[in-house]
Design a protein around this motif. Structure first.
Motif, PDB file in Angstrom:
ATOM      1  N   LYS A 291       0.836  -1.208   0.000  1.00  0.00           N
ATOM      2  CA  LYS A 291       0.000   0.000   0.000  1.00  0.00           C
ATOM      3  C   LYS A 291       0.869   1.254   0.000  1.00  0.00           C
ATOM      4  N   LEU A 292       1.866   1.259   0.886  1.00  0.00           N
ATOM      5  CA  LEU A 292       2.747   2.420   0.996  1.00  0.00           C
ATOM      6  C   LEU A 292       3.462   2.675  -0.326  1.00  0.00           C
ATOM      7  N   TYR A 293       4.015   1.633  -0.926  1.00  0.00           N
ATOM      8  CA  TYR A 293       4.715   1.775  -2.205  1.00  0.00           C
ATOM      9  C   TYR A 293       3.764   2.285  -3.290  1.00  0.00           C
ATOM     10  N   ALA A 294       2.570   1.691  -3.376  1.00  0.00           N
ATOM     11  CA  ALA A 294       1.605   2.093  -4.402  1.00  0.00           C
ATOM     12  C   ALA A 294       1.154   3.536  -4.218  1.00  0.00           C
ATOM     13  N   MET A 295       0.941   3.949  -2.973  1.00  0.00           N
ATOM     14  CA  MET A 295       0.507   5.319  -2.704  1.00  0.00           C
ATOM     15  C   MET A 295       1.619   6.325  -2.995  1.00  0.00           C
ATOM     16  N   GLU A 296       2.865   5.968  -2.658  1.00  0.00           N
ATOM     17  CA  GLU A 296       3.992   6.850  -2.983  1.00  0.00           C
ATOM     18  C   GLU A 296       4.131   7.003  -4.494  1.00  0.00           C
ATOM     19  N   HIS A 297       3.986   5.899  -5.201  1.00  0.00           N
ATOM     20  CA  HIS A 297       4.085   5.936  -6.662  1.00  0.00           C
ATOM     21  C   HIS A 297       2.969   6.804  -7.256  1.00  0.00           C
ATOM     22  N   GLU A 298       1.765   6.632  -6.743  1.00  0.00           N
ATOM     23  CA  GLU A 298       0.628   7.414  -7.229  1.00  0.00           C
ATOM     24  C   GLU A 298       0.835   8.907  -6.942  1.00  0.00           C
TER      25      GLU A 298
ATOM     26  N   TYR B  60       3.697  10.532  -6.553  1.00  0.00           N
ATOM     27  CA  TYR B  60       4.759  10.985  -7.453  1.00  0.00           C
ATOM     28  C   TYR B  60       4.200  11.238  -8.858  1.00  0.00           C
ATOM     29  N   TYR B  61       3.419  10.292  -9.351  1.00  0.00           N
ATOM     30  CA  TYR B  61       2.828  10.412 -10.680  1.00  0.00           C
ATOM     31  C   TYR B  61       1.892  11.615 -10.753  1.00  0.00           C
ATOM     32  N   LEU B  62       1.035  11.789  -9.752  1.00  0.00           N
ATOM     33  CA  LEU B  62       0.077  12.895  -9.762  1.00  0.00           C
ATOM     34  C   LEU B  62       0.764  14.259  -9.687  1.00  0.00           C
ATOM     35  N   ARG B  63       1.857  14.337  -8.925  1.00  0.00           N
ATOM     36  CA  ARG B  63       2.601  15.600  -8.866  1.00  0.00           C
ATOM     37  C   ARG B  63       3.168  15.964 -10.235  1.00  0.00           C
ATOM     38  N   HIS B  64       3.737  14.974 -10.922  1.00  0.00           N
ATOM     39  CA  HIS B  64       4.273  15.237 -12.257  1.00  0.00           C
ATOM     40  C   HIS B  64       3.167  15.583 -13.250  1.00  0.00           C
ATOM     41  N   GLU B  65       2.060  14.927 -13.109  1.00  0.00           N
ATOM     42  CA  GLU B  65       0.932  15.218 -13.985  1.00  0.00           C
ATOM     43  C   GLU B  65       0.433  16.644 -13.755  1.00  0.00           C
TER      44      GLU B  65
END
Length: 136
Positions: free
Chosen positions: A107-114, A116-121
């Motif tokens: 969960k932690l890894y998936a949320m961090e990835h999400e 990161y992705y949303l910030r770049h988006e």
């Protein structure tokens, strides 16, 4: 042992099950609900053969090869946190992971990835909405 083909009568029988997404002579695809129920029962210690029978399928009709493949595919989708309708990623109903299926570290890894992705988006959207400000 290879997968055997389904006859027209067997295909019609399989289509009657509410958990069948689609069926052809050579393949059967399952709904997200089926995959979630399969995963819940699998985690409680039921064997794949028992699970498909509990969910209304004839194990002998599906065959051991299909059920073994189904078990592996459901394990993989559960690890990804995203059950998909049918067989292919293009059938995905949602691209958002189901966090309830993941361990705490996943969960932690998936949320961090999400995040990161949303910030770049967000940065990308800001740049394309104001194209003249970045040009010097």
């Amino acid at each position: 042992m290879s997968k055997r083909s389904f006859t027209k009568e067997e295909q019609a029988l399989l289509r009657e099950n509410k958990y069948t997404y689609s069926v052809t002579a050579n393949t059967i695809s399952f709904t997200i609900e089926f995959k979630k129920e399969f995963w819940k029962l699998y985690q409680t210690g039921h064997r794949p053969r028992e699970i498909v029978e509990i969910l209304g399928y004839d194990f002998e009709l599906l065959g051991e090869t299909r059920v073994t493949g189904l078990q592996g595919m459901i394990k993989k989708q559960a690890a990804e946190g995203n059950f998909r309708e049918g067989q292919h990623a293009s059938y995905a109903v949602s691209n958002h992971p189901d966090y309830s299926l993941m361990s705490d570290s996943q969960k932690l890894y998936a949320m961090e990835h999400e995040l990161y992705y949303l910030r770049h988006e967000m940065e990308f959207l800001k740049k394309i909405s104001n194209p003249g400000k970045d040009i010097k």
